[in-house]
Write an enzyme that holds these catalytic residues in place. Structure first.
Site, mmCIF file in Angstrom:
data_model
loop_
_atom_site.group_PDB
_atom_site.id
_atom_site.type_symbol
_atom_site.label_atom_id
_atom_site.label_comp_id
_atom_site.label_asym_id
_atom_site.label_seq_id
_atom_site.Cartn_x
_atom_site.Cartn_y
_atom_site.Cartn_z
ATOM 1 N N GLU A 184 0.853 -1.202 0.000
ATOM 2 C CA GLU A 184 0.000 0.000 0.000
ATOM 3 C C GLU A 184 0.881 1.241 0.000
ATOM 4 O O GLU A 184 0.694 2.172 0.789
ATOM 5 C CB GLU A 184 -0.923 0.002 1.223
ATOM 6 C CG GLU A 184 -1.782 -1.252 1.332
ATOM 7 C CD GLU A 184 -2.637 -1.285 2.591
ATOM 8 O OE1 GLU A 184 -2.174 -0.786 3.644
ATOM 9 O OE2 GLU A 184 -3.761 -1.793 2.537
ATOM 10 N N CYS A 222 -10.546 0.593 7.773
ATOM 11 C CA CYS A 222 -10.005 1.863 8.265
ATOM 12 C C CYS A 222 -10.588 3.066 7.537
ATOM 13 O O CYS A 222 -10.740 4.147 8.121
ATOM 14 C CB CYS A 222 -8.487 1.867 8.149
ATOM 15 S SG CYS A 222 -7.861 1.455 6.503
#
Length: 642
Positions: free
Chosen positions: A314, A410
């Protein structure tokens, strides 16, 4: 905000414009209740959360096992923070009561020594604080500290604040460079931001100092996590301890010049660095932030304000590596970019920070949420292809439609807390005056003036500031002139009289200094359609063109443009027109109509020496943030040019 609490921008600014107030109403009416049900496992057909149940189990209120990611607590924290800001926007006794009950459970889940984390309380109590690299204890603590500060700031209730002050004391006793302490650092930066929020609402210097410790300790021992793993002898995710750039531990924060590693970790760290630079008046730390800002925004950021171009970690990759269809561009990363930009503005009022904040807010962040508020993107691509996106190897992370929830959730509550605290990103207040960073409609009550902004931004470029002065001293009203506005093209009238502003623009802000009484400042930004070209070092977009109008990035979807999107080519001198959508999901949005050439293959051969047939057509472009709301179909931001 209750009487006696420290004043903040949060309670001084009310968002009133149709665009952002519409989002806030959506969050209050739909998103917050929906997410509460998900956190309580009351929505069938979506990924299970169990986050609230984890707290009840840790508190001894029910039997059961921990479920979810090791950082599951943070979902509850961000939801609570969003609720706090929502209560500032619109008081709601029932919502506040629900939040109070959640806080009561969190308090009961706290251990006698101040420790708070449901995973290790329920599942692995013997492993507390042994795996800072992977296990997110400090990350979860940081998010709950932010929630505690917000809830106290808005309601005056200090129950959660006291819980997190006890946790902060617990952390301060354990970590540091003093004898008997562990020189530890978080694997995922966030504790720094939480501690700084505690400092903001309490004024206690030890929180600020502990945040600075975590920032300055980072990178002093690049092998810290290598040694930690060897010492503990067990793993959670089995992360690569030798990839020191992933956690930004490869160098001290003063030595880092490029945005590397996990993008959310990076921008959370940069945000804390920028705030500490402002609080300590640390020019060296601010310069370190400037170096990272320049690299990230000029060489590693998407046109939408997305950052982090690869699914592998990521993470950021290298300069100008910005693929469109295998992109990551996590919603949380763009949110973190806005955090960073806003803290940079606390150091220097500079339009380059407001420009990026505006770009991310109007594009790469709100694209992360469905227009109905019930589905969410983790990844925000700039190109999708049915049958490829979300299915083939290398593309499975790039979903063509938003899911209802995630195992790692998240992003959804992160969107909530940002949108509900939006006011403090629109303005700054200094001793010299106030600065408008984004010309959204607001009602603001500052120490030296009240300001009401009339605006239909981003669709209309006419913005009017109504100012009522509160002092007989000369005071600054600074208004950001976006970088997409051509020099000399903005019209300004003060109390009806046209003003030449050439000499009054400093670092992208129109600086008006006077004794304000009852005055009116009107600006008109020309909202022309703009063709955007990329640096040719971005190999995926060389020879392509994208479109913007005002701060809005546009994209093309198959539902509006039949055939293959890759078959369309845009003329260099293509005629471009605007059209306001009057019905359906996109009602009120300005759409673009663009003349183009469509290529069609002759025959069915894979390869042929017969050139495609060319015909003239008109394409429809929609705001990027709206894509993916009308079924699965092709989508592109960058189109081939001629």
């Amino acid at each position: 905000m209750k009487e006696g609490l420290k004043s903040s921008l949060l309670n001084k600014i009310k968002v009133t414009d149709k665009f952002w107030r519409g989002y806030q109403e959506l969050v209050m009416n739909t998103v917050i209740p929906y997410q509460k049900k998900i956190l309580n496992d009351e929505i069938p057909g979506v990924e299970k959360s169990h986050a609230l149940a984890n707290f009840r189990i840790a508190a001894g209120l029910e039997e059961g096992e921990f479920y979810g990611m090791v950082f599951q607590d943070s979902d509850v924290a961000k939801w609570l923070e969003g609720v706090a800001y929502a209560l500032e926007v619109r008081p709601d006794a029932e919502l506040e009561e629900r939040a109070d009950k959640v806080i009561e459970i969190i308090e009961k889940a706290q251990q006698d020594d101040g420790y708070l984390n449901t995973f290790f309380t329920i599942k692995e109590p013997e492993h507390r604080w042994q795996n800072l690299q992977e296990c997110h204890e400090l990350y979860c603590a940081g998010h709950m500290m932010e929630a505690a500060a917000a809830y106290y700031e808005v309601t005056g209730k200090d129950r959660l604040l006291h819980v997190m002050e006890r946790m902060a004391e617990h952390i301060g006793k354990r970590f540091g460079t003093e004898e008997g302490k562990e020189p530890g650092i978080p694997g995922h930066q966030e504790i720094e931001l939480g501690l700084l929020r505690l400092y903001e609402v309490t004024g206690k210097e030890n929180y600020k100092d502990l945040a600075r410790y975590f920032i300055e300790q980072r990178g002093k021992d690049p092998d810290y996590f290598v040694k930690e793993r060897k010492k503990r002898g067990w793993v959670h995710f089995d992360m690569d301890v030798h990839n020191r750039e992933y956690n930004q531990v490869h160098a001290t924060v003063y030595e880092q010049k490029e945005a590397v590693g996990h993008s959310v970790r990076a921008v959370y760290m940069y945000t804390a660095m920028a705030e500490l630079a402002s609080l300590y008046k640390d020019e060296k730390l601010y310069q370190a932030c400037c170096d990272l800002w320049e690299n990230m925004t000029q060489k590693r950021m998407y046109i939408t304000g997305g950052i982090g171009s690869t699914v592998d970690g990521e993470a950021f990759t290298i300069d100008y590596d910005l693929p469109n269809d295998t992109v990551y561009a996590e919603t949380c990363a763009s949110i973190g970019l806005v955090f960073f930009a806003r803290k940079m503005l606390d150091n220097v009022i500079d339009g380059r920070y407001a420009d990026v904040m505006e770009r991310a807010l109007y594009n790469g962040i709100i694209s992360g949420m469905q227009l109905d508020g019930k589905r969410f993107f983790y990844v925000n691509p700039l190109e999708t292809e049915p049958g490829v996106s979300g299915k083939l190897y290398g593309y499975k992370h790039v979903l063509p439609e938003r899911p209802g929830w995630y195992t790692c959730a998240c992003c959804p509550p992160n969107v909530v807390r940002l949108l509900m605290s939006l006011g403090k990103y629109l303005w700054s207040e200094t001793e010299e005056g106030v600065y408008s960073h984004i010309p959204a409609g607001t009602e603001a009550h500052f120490d030296k003036m009240d300001v009401t902004v009339e605006s239909n931004y981003p669709w209309d470029g006419r913005v009017t500031y109504h100012i009522t002065g509160k002092t007989e001293e000369e005071t600054i009203l600074g208004i950001h002139i976006p970088s997409w506005v051509r020099p000399g093209s903005v019209q300004v009238r003060i109390n009806g009289k046209e003003k030449n502003i050439t000499a009054d623009v400093e670092k992208g802000y129109l600086i008006l200094k006077r004794v304000w009484e009852n005055d009116e400042v009107e600006l008109v930004f020309p909202m022309k359609i703009r063709k955007i070209y990329t640096n040719l070092k971005v190999r995926e977009d060389a020879g392509c063109v994208a479109f913007m109008r005002g701060p809005i990035v546009y994209c093309f979807e198959g539902v509006d443009n039949p055939g293959l999107l890759q078959s369309y080519h845009i003329f260099e001198d293509a005629k471009m027109e605007e059209e306001v959508c009057k019905e359906g999901l996109l009602e009120g949005c300005v759409l673009l109509k663009i003349k183009a050439r469509k290529l069609e293959t002759v025959g069915d051969s894979l390869y042929s020496d017969i050139a495609p047939v060319r015909t003239l057509t008109t394409l429809t472009a929609v705001p990027y943030y709206t894509w993916g709301n009308r079924g699965e179909n092709q989508m592109r931001v960058w189109m081939r040019g001629e």
